[in-house]
Design a protein around this motif. Structure first.
Motif, PDB file in Angstrom:
ATOM      1  N   GLN A  51      13.826  -1.379  -6.881  1.00  0.00           N
ATOM      2  CA  GLN A  51      12.598  -0.578  -6.797  1.00  0.00           C
ATOM      3  C   GLN A  51      11.564  -1.250  -5.931  1.00  0.00           C
ATOM      4  N   THR A  52      11.377  -2.577  -6.170  1.00  0.00           N
ATOM      5  CA  THR A  52      10.321  -3.486  -5.842  1.00  0.00           C
ATOM      6  C   THR A  52      10.752  -3.450  -4.205  1.00  0.00           C
ATOM      7  N   LYS A  53      11.937  -3.966  -3.869  1.00  0.00           N
ATOM      8  CA  LYS A  53      12.478  -4.038  -2.590  1.00  0.00           C
ATOM      9  C   LYS A  53      12.107  -2.955  -1.711  1.00  0.00           C
ATOM     10  N   GLN A  54      12.331  -1.583  -2.400  1.00  0.00           N
ATOM     11  CA  GLN A  54      12.265  -0.435  -1.595  1.00  0.00           C
ATOM     12  C   GLN A  54      10.642  -0.145  -1.511  1.00  0.00           C
ATOM     13  N   GLN A  55       9.825  -0.500  -2.245  1.00  0.00           N
ATOM     14  CA  GLN A  55       8.519  -0.498  -1.949  1.00  0.00           C
ATOM     15  C   GLN A  55       7.978  -1.456  -0.892  1.00  0.00           C
ATOM     16  N   ILE A  56       8.555  -2.573  -1.066  1.00  0.00           N
ATOM     17  CA  ILE A  56       8.118  -3.532   0.021  1.00  0.00           C
ATOM     18  C   ILE A  56       8.415  -3.050   1.385  1.00  0.00           C
ATOM     19  N   GLU A  57       9.539  -2.440   1.579  1.00  0.00           N
ATOM     20  CA  GLU A  57      10.214  -1.937   2.885  1.00  0.00           C
ATOM     21  C   GLU A  57       9.252  -0.621   3.209  1.00  0.00           C
ATOM     22  N   LYS A  58       8.809   0.230   2.234  1.00  0.00           N
ATOM     23  CA  LYS A  58       7.936   1.245   2.570  1.00  0.00           C
ATOM     24  C   LYS A  58       6.587   0.720   3.058  1.00  0.00           C
TER      25      LYS A  58
ATOM     26  N   ALA B  75      -0.262   1.035   3.765  1.00  0.00           N
ATOM     27  CA  ALA B  75       0.567  -0.134   3.495  1.00  0.00           C
ATOM     28  C   ALA B  75       0.073  -1.240   2.427  1.00  0.00           C
ATOM     29  N   LEU B  76      -1.201  -1.450   2.696  1.00  0.00           N
ATOM     30  CA  LEU B  76      -1.994  -2.266   1.610  1.00  0.00           C
ATOM     31  C   LEU B  76      -1.916  -1.761   0.146  1.00  0.00           C
ATOM     32  N   GLN B  77      -1.979  -0.465   0.027  1.00  0.00           N
ATOM     33  CA  GLN B  77      -2.078   0.219  -1.229  1.00  0.00           C
ATOM     34  C   GLN B  77      -0.543   0.305  -1.960  1.00  0.00           C
ATOM     35  N   VAL B  78       0.495   0.289  -0.913  1.00  0.00           N
ATOM     36  CA  VAL B  78       1.893   0.264  -1.691  1.00  0.00           C
ATOM     37  C   VAL B  78       2.043  -1.313  -2.164  1.00  0.00           C
ATOM     38  N   TRP B  79       1.720  -2.077  -1.292  1.00  0.00           N
ATOM     39  CA  TRP B  79       1.796  -3.617  -1.639  1.00  0.00           C
ATOM     40  C   TRP B  79       0.987  -3.979  -2.938  1.00  0.00           C
ATOM     41  N   MET B  80      -0.214  -3.722  -3.176  1.00  0.00           N
ATOM     42  CA  MET B  80      -1.024  -3.682  -4.007  1.00  0.00           C
ATOM     43  C   MET B  80      -0.208  -3.084  -5.580  1.00  0.00           C
ATOM     44  N   LYS B  81       0.255  -1.905  -5.420  1.00  0.00           N
ATOM     45  CA  LYS B  81       0.940  -1.185  -6.411  1.00  0.00           C
ATOM     46  C   LYS B  81       2.173  -2.207  -6.948  1.00  0.00           C
TER      47      LYS B  81
ATOM     48  N   SER C  88       5.291  -4.828 -10.573  1.00  0.00           N
ATOM     49  CA  SER C  88       6.520  -5.303 -10.373  1.00  0.00           C
ATOM     50  C   SER C  88       6.619  -6.617 -11.140  1.00  0.00           C
ATOM     51  N   SER C  89       7.869  -6.978 -12.014  1.00  0.00           N
ATOM     52  CA  SER C  89       7.941  -7.977 -12.874  1.00  0.00           C
ATOM     53  C   SER C  89       8.970  -9.183 -12.068  1.00  0.00           C
TER      54      SER C  89
ATOM     55  N   VAL D 114       5.875  -9.784  -1.330  1.00  0.00           N
ATOM     56  CA  VAL D 114       4.777  -8.980  -1.072  1.00  0.00           C
ATOM     57  C   VAL D 114       3.436  -9.585  -0.816  1.00  0.00           C
ATOM     58  N   LEU D 115       3.213 -10.860  -1.540  1.00  0.00           N
ATOM     59  CA  LEU D 115       2.192 -11.582  -1.378  1.00  0.00           C
ATOM     60  C   LEU D 115       2.082 -12.231   0.214  1.00  0.00           C
ATOM     61  N   GLY D 116       3.266 -12.369   0.509  1.00  0.00           N
ATOM     62  CA  GLY D 116       3.552 -13.097   2.158  1.00  0.00           C
ATOM     63  C   GLY D 116       3.035 -11.937   2.984  1.00  0.00           C
ATOM     64  N   CYS D 117       3.340 -10.399   2.603  1.00  0.00           N
ATOM     65  CA  CYS D 117       3.008  -9.446   3.392  1.00  0.00           C
ATOM     66  C   CYS D 117       1.407  -9.179   3.379  1.00  0.00           C
TER      67      CYS D 117
END
Length: 353
Positions: A5-12, A25-31, A36-37, A45-48
């Motif tokens: 799910q983490t991978k899917q959200q990063i791609e989204k 995009a920032l909202q998705v990455w912050m979520k 995410s564990s 996602v921190l790199g993004c």
């Protein structure tokens, strides 16, 4: 939130970001960061977030996420991840003009054992170090770093890195006043974009066009400078690259100053600032710039004598009369102040006043 799910959200988030929906995009990455564990996913996602905030000109936020990324890399106990996070930390400090810190973190990157510094990221580290030395006006070390980065690019067939180095070399030679080389290197960067940049971000084209504009202005080729700067600003506005927008505004002002048309310089700056604030939804700043724009129109008398609309706010066809009054061509006024049966409305209004 699990690994898949983490991978899917990063791609989204990446898809939103590439379609210029940056805030979503920032909202998705912050979520993802909150829920995410998955350490690998958090690192990515921190790199993004570091990249996005860099392009938005939010350098303090960029630095904050770079620091968190280092902590995540340490948890992962991976030297390559640690190298990447220190490089982001160096870049963040470079953007904040903390050049001594940038150099220190770059040296840390190069000193990390068992990493990709010698192969993949070494050129980027050298480039960041060169930019820092240039910021400190330590020109010899800056040139040494840029040449080292260029060797990395050639040895690894990294055209994207070569493009970035060429732009930095353009800045270097502009500062040491070798204007021919200041133009040569950005032109080389533009060639690389044309030859290899089909899948690259448009920011590389915008960056090369901006540096070409600077060099053309210094050489006195003001028409070419304006053309390149307008192309760069167009892309910067399209992609929300605020730092590049600011650089283009300064370049526009320098071009108009070189031409001696200071009033038009001020007018164009306010027009572009208005479009930037409008796109960002900054209403207070927008109102201030709209007011200042119309003050400039009044001061320079750049308005149509027939419809009363301002001239210079947007692209439009104009008619210049023998009396030197200017009108929008759509009115079809072909006579002048001395024309039989046709009197310039600009003069008519002045006479009535």
């Amino acid at each position: 939130m699990g690994q898949d799910q983490t991978k899917q959200q990063i791609e989204k988030g990446l898809q939103l970001y590439q379609s210029n929906q940056t805030e979503k995009a920032l909202q998705v990455w912050m979520k993802v960061l909150e829920k995410s564990s998955d350490l690998m996913g958090r690192f990515r996602v921190l790199g993004c977030l570091v990249t996005a905030h860099s392009e938005m000109g939010r350098y303090k936020e960029m630095l904050k996420f770079a620091v968190v990324q280092i902590d995540t890399a340490r948890e992962l106990e991976d030297a390559d991840f640690l190298l990447e996070s220190y490089l982001n930390l160096a870049r963040s400090n470079e953007k904040l003009c903390e050049f001594h810190k940038t150099i220190s973190y770059c040296k840390t990157c190069l000193g990390l054992p068992g990493t990709r510094a010698g192969a993949q990221l070494g050129g980027q580290v050298s480039l960041s170090m060169g930019n820092a030395f240039l910021g400190l006006s330590v020109f010899q070390k800056a040139l040494e770093s840029f040449e080292k980065a260029l060797r990395y690019a050639h040895n690894n067939d990294d055209a994207m890195l070569e493009c970035r180095v060429c732009c930095s070399l353009g800045s270097f030679y502009a500062q040491v006043k070798d204007y021919e080389k200041a133009l040569f290197f950005p032109c080389k960067a533009a060639e690389l974009v044309n030859d290899y940049g089909k899948g690259w971000s448009l920011k590389y084209r915008a960056m090369s066009q901006y540096h070409m504009a600077v060099a053309y202005r210094l050489l006195g080729h003001l028409g070419s400078a304006m053309e390149c700067c307008e192309e760069s600003m167009k892309i910067a506005l399209q992609h929300g690259d605020r730092p590049l927008q600011a650089l283009c505004l300064l370049c526009f002002a320098d071009i108009h100053r070189s031409r001696g048309d200071l009033e038009l310089s001020q007018l164009k700056l306010h027009c572009l600032s208005e479009s930037i604030y409008r796109s960002k939804g900054l209403q207070r700043e927008l109102r201030a710039h709209v007011v200042r724009f119309h003050e400039c129109v009044e001061e320079t008398e750049l308005y149509c004598g027939l419809c009363g609309e301002s001239i210079g706010e947007k692209n439009s066809r104009l008619q210049a009369l023998p009396c030197s009054h200017i009108f929008h061509l759509r009115w079809g006024l072909l006579g002048g102040c001395t024309g039989v049966g046709r009197v310039c409305l600009g003069h008519s209004r002045a006479q009535l006043a």
